[in-house]
Design a protein around this motif. Sequence first.
Motif, PDB file in Angstrom:
ATOM      1  N   ASN A  40      22.899 -21.506 -65.870  1.00 44.80           N
ATOM      2  CA  ASN A  40      22.135 -22.345 -66.777  1.00 44.80           C
ATOM      3  C   ASN A  40      21.022 -21.584 -67.470  1.00 44.80           C
ATOM      4  O   ASN A  40      20.279 -22.145 -68.261  1.00 44.80           O
ATOM      5  CB  ASN A  40      21.654 -23.587 -66.049  1.00 44.80           C
ATOM      6  CG  ASN A  40      22.843 -24.463 -65.687  1.00 44.80           C
ATOM      7  OD1 ASN A  40      23.403 -25.115 -66.552  1.00 44.80           O
ATOM      8  ND2 ASN A  40      23.285 -24.410 -64.446  1.00 44.80           N
ATOM      9  N   LYS A  63      25.944 -21.428 -72.284  1.00 44.55           N
ATOM     10  CA  LYS A  63      27.399 -21.460 -72.495  1.00 44.55           C
ATOM     11  C   LYS A  63      27.683 -21.785 -73.949  1.00 44.55           C
ATOM     12  O   LYS A  63      26.956 -22.543 -74.557  1.00 44.55           O
ATOM     13  CB  LYS A  63      28.034 -22.523 -71.614  1.00 44.55           C
ATOM     14  CG  LYS A  63      28.361 -21.983 -70.246  1.00 44.55           C
ATOM     15  CD  LYS A  63      28.579 -23.098 -69.275  1.00 44.55           C
ATOM     16  CE  LYS A  63      27.339 -23.913 -69.056  1.00 44.55           C
ATOM     17  NZ  LYS A  63      27.309 -24.682 -67.861  1.00 44.55           N
ATOM     18  N   ILE A  75      24.883 -31.905 -61.509  1.00 47.51           N
ATOM     19  CA  ILE A  75      24.862 -30.452 -61.652  1.00 47.51           C
ATOM     20  C   ILE A  75      26.055 -30.110 -62.541  1.00 47.51           C
ATOM     21  O   ILE A  75      27.194 -30.351 -62.145  1.00 47.51           O
ATOM     22  CB  ILE A  75      25.028 -29.756 -60.286  1.00 47.51           C
ATOM     23  CG1 ILE A  75      23.896 -30.161 -59.345  1.00 47.51           C
ATOM     24  CG2 ILE A  75      25.096 -28.244 -60.450  1.00 47.51           C
ATOM     25  CD1 ILE A  75      24.191 -29.876 -57.883  1.00 47.51           C
ATOM     26  N   PRO A  76      25.818 -29.582 -63.738  1.00 42.62           N
ATOM     27  CA  PRO A  76      26.968 -29.374 -64.639  1.00 42.62           C
ATOM     28  C   PRO A  76      27.919 -28.305 -64.096  1.00 42.62           C
ATOM     29  O   PRO A  76      27.500 -27.197 -63.804  1.00 42.62           O
ATOM     30  CB  PRO A  76      26.309 -28.929 -65.940  1.00 42.62           C
ATOM     31  CG  PRO A  76      24.960 -28.407 -65.547  1.00 42.62           C
ATOM     32  CD  PRO A  76      24.546 -29.180 -64.339  1.00 42.62           C
ATOM     33  N   PRO A  77      29.210 -28.645 -63.962  1.00 39.56           N
ATOM     34  CA  PRO A  77      30.177 -27.622 -63.561  1.00 39.56           C
ATOM     35  C   PRO A  77      30.462 -26.698 -64.744  1.00 39.56           C
ATOM     36  O   PRO A  77      30.216 -27.060 -65.889  1.00 39.56           O
ATOM     37  CB  PRO A  77      31.424 -28.428 -63.195  1.00 39.56           C
ATOM     38  CG  PRO A  77      31.312 -29.689 -63.979  1.00 39.56           C
ATOM     39  CD  PRO A  77      29.854 -29.958 -64.191  1.00 39.56           C
ATOM     40  N   LEU A 129      28.745 -37.425 -59.894  1.00 34.85           N
ATOM     41  CA  LEU A 129      29.585 -36.466 -60.625  1.00 34.85           C
ATOM     42  C   LEU A 129      29.497 -36.633 -62.136  1.00 34.85           C
ATOM     43  O   LEU A 129      29.673 -35.675 -62.882  1.00 34.85           O
ATOM     44  CB  LEU A 129      31.045 -36.601 -60.180  1.00 34.85           C
ATOM     45  CG  LEU A 129      31.329 -35.998 -58.804  1.00 34.85           C
ATOM     46  CD1 LEU A 129      32.757 -36.305 -58.377  1.00 34.85           C
ATOM     47  CD2 LEU A 129      31.094 -34.486 -58.819  1.00 34.85           C
ATOM     48  N   ASP A 143      33.991 -21.611 -57.499  1.00 38.18           N
ATOM     49  CA  ASP A 143      34.927 -22.402 -58.288  1.00 38.18           C
ATOM     50  C   ASP A 143      34.178 -23.373 -59.210  1.00 38.18           C
ATOM     51  O   ASP A 143      34.501 -23.503 -60.397  1.00 38.18           O
ATOM     52  CB  ASP A 143      35.832 -23.161 -57.310  1.00 38.18           C
ATOM     53  CG  ASP A 143      37.053 -23.741 -57.990  1.00 38.18           C
ATOM     54  OD1 ASP A 143      37.491 -23.192 -59.016  1.00 38.18           O
ATOM     55  OD2 ASP A 143      37.575 -24.752 -57.488  1.00 38.18           O
ATOM     56  N   TRP A 144      33.155 -24.034 -58.674  1.00 37.64           N
ATOM     57  CA  TRP A 144      32.378 -24.998 -59.469  1.00 37.64           C
ATOM     58  C   TRP A 144      31.739 -24.338 -60.684  1.00 37.64           C
ATOM     59  O   TRP A 144      31.720 -24.897 -61.783  1.00 37.64           O
ATOM     60  CB  TRP A 144      31.288 -25.628 -58.593  1.00 37.64           C
ATOM     61  CG  TRP A 144      30.469 -26.671 -59.294  1.00 37.64           C
ATOM     62  CD1 TRP A 144      29.303 -26.470 -59.980  1.00 37.64           C
ATOM     63  CD2 TRP A 144      30.755 -28.073 -59.399  1.00 37.64           C
ATOM     64  NE1 TRP A 144      28.840 -27.650 -60.491  1.00 37.64           N
ATOM     65  CE2 TRP A 144      29.710 -28.664 -60.158  1.00 37.64           C
ATOM     66  CE3 TRP A 144      31.788 -28.886 -58.912  1.00 37.64           C
ATOM     67  CZ2 TRP A 144      29.678 -30.028 -60.445  1.00 37.64           C
ATOM     68  CZ3 TRP A 144      31.749 -30.242 -59.196  1.00 37.64           C
ATOM     69  CH2 TRP A 144      30.703 -30.800 -59.959  1.00 37.64           C
ATOM     70  N   PHE A 145      31.215 -23.137 -60.456  1.00 36.12           N
ATOM     71  CA  PHE A 145      30.506 -22.457 -61.545  1.00 36.12           C
ATOM     72  C   PHE A 145      31.403 -21.476 -62.309  1.00 36.12           C
ATOM     73  O   PHE A 145      30.903 -20.678 -63.107  1.00 36.12           O
ATOM     74  CB  PHE A 145      29.258 -21.753 -61.009  1.00 36.12           C
ATOM     75  CG  PHE A 145      28.174 -22.727 -60.596  1.00 36.12           C
ATOM     76  CD1 PHE A 145      27.534 -23.508 -61.548  1.00 36.12           C
ATOM     77  CD2 PHE A 145      27.823 -22.881 -59.268  1.00 36.12           C
ATOM     78  CE1 PHE A 145      26.556 -24.424 -61.181  1.00 36.12           C
ATOM     79  CE2 PHE A 145      26.836 -23.797 -58.894  1.00 36.12           C
ATOM     80  CZ  PHE A 145      26.210 -24.569 -59.850  1.00 36.12           C
ATOM     81  N   GLY A 146      32.707 -21.545 -62.054  1.00 38.55           N
ATOM     82  CA  GLY A 146      33.628 -20.693 -62.804  1.00 38.55           C
ATOM     83  C   GLY A 146      33.416 -19.201 -62.582  1.00 38.55           C
ATOM     84  O   GLY A 146      33.636 -18.400 -63.486  1.00 38.55           O
TER      85      GLY A 146
END
Lengths: 254, 254
Positions: A250, A254, B224-226, B185, A129-132
């Motif tokens: 990463n 994106k 940590i970028p979501p 966050l 979920d965090w990383f889509g």
Amino acid sequence: MAISKNKLKYIRSLRQKKFRQKYNKFIAEGDKLSLEILQSERINIELLVGVEEWVEQYRPLLRKCEETIVVSERELKQMSALQTPNQVLVVADIPTNTIDEAIVQSDWSLYLETIQDPGNIGTILRIADWFGIQHVFCSPDTADIFNSKVIQSTMGAFLRTRIVRITFEDLQHRFPDVPSYGAVLRGKSIYKQKLPSNGILVMGNESKGIPAAMQAQLSGLITIPPHRASGMESLNVGVATGIICAALRNQVGK
Amino acid sequence: MAISKNKLKYIRSLRQKKFRQKYNKFIAEGDKLSLEILQSERINIELLVGVEEWVEQYRPLLRKCEETIVVSERELKQMSALQTPNQVLVVADIPTNTIDEAIVQSDWSLYLETIQDPGNIGTILRIADWFGIQHVFCSPDTADIFNSKVIQSTMGAFLRTRIVRITFEDLQHRFPDVPSYGAVLRGKSIYKQKLPSNGILVMGNESKGIPAAMQAQLSGLITIPPHRASGMESLNVGVATGIICAALRNQVGK
């Protein structure tokens, strides 16, 4: 008593996988998770059981529940699987997740091969979920996603992830052009290769990893490089999933 | 009965923190972990309790134990904290970990601020070990490292890590030139900055994170970028530690 014995028995039966499968229902508990489910368009709620104060506060949201029952805290404790029940519990339909082929073709998905620990599955769903990462495929013998420990530990991530139980053979048959990578101890460093922008990341069982026969069918074997001074044999499978997903997201940008 | 009632009582008392502190002892269980402890030069073993078969097999290694007692499986079960005891249990001195100043000055260390869940601490120690991070500092109110759940879940990582309980204030006072970064966050992406090759990574409490007053004392706040489509509020603290340590290790190079 505001709730019938039969209903209490029914709710308690859903702690067992066989009854979840029989009725196609699962339980979620607590204020925050229940509110998320109430607000999710994907989930049908059969029954909401809550203490009076909670039910009164959220009355306008409860229209989507087929039935709402007000109970005392003592009654809630009788049906709760938690040590400290938290105001409310819902019984909901297990959602039918479909595969979005375009997303599987163009993005990363996860495949869980015989992951056994409910806590690890919950952690992995939060990572997805965090990383889509929209699709989490599970081998038939991966632990039940609708186990209450998984549901409580996902913190709603299961509502936003397409969780589909499928054999790896069927998945490969359906997506022959999508590359698949297995996380193993002796593969190529994730930091020393350019991974594609789509693929299936296979994470293996907590103690046995990915079976050799399955490894042979994958496009590549990848590894999180340990530090030269490391004495460890492996990372926890949830942590490893997080590190690889972070690297994938990463690297591909994106 | 091969083991005295008093000894049984003593062993069982070590499940409680106050008795671990009183006697300065901890318990580790099972074949693999006991062997690791037997082979560690850092740990003094007061007592090894094992079933006959196990004790006979490893007799040459047992010279370092002050005392060895052979018991039946039924007796082992009486003293074990595990559901399924595994052949052997050791009572050992809690090691005194000293700080290696040169390493703290030149490498990354971890600081755990009020981490409460023993499973998370075990996971974090395994991560430190995997990535060769030698110092894990803990705030005074972080859960006890020598809790049996932590010890059993670290898989020996605690033997190779310098775990030191210290206030953050004292740590900063001792290492005023070492930069400190807190995982929060809303910080700067770990992938969009060049982090130094030494520092203290602060990981905060499972639900409350790092207190604001402490954040104000840090050199930087990192995140940590979501993914843009993420619905999650946070990652599990163990997973977050793993992702950041992986990024640190693979950015600064080896």
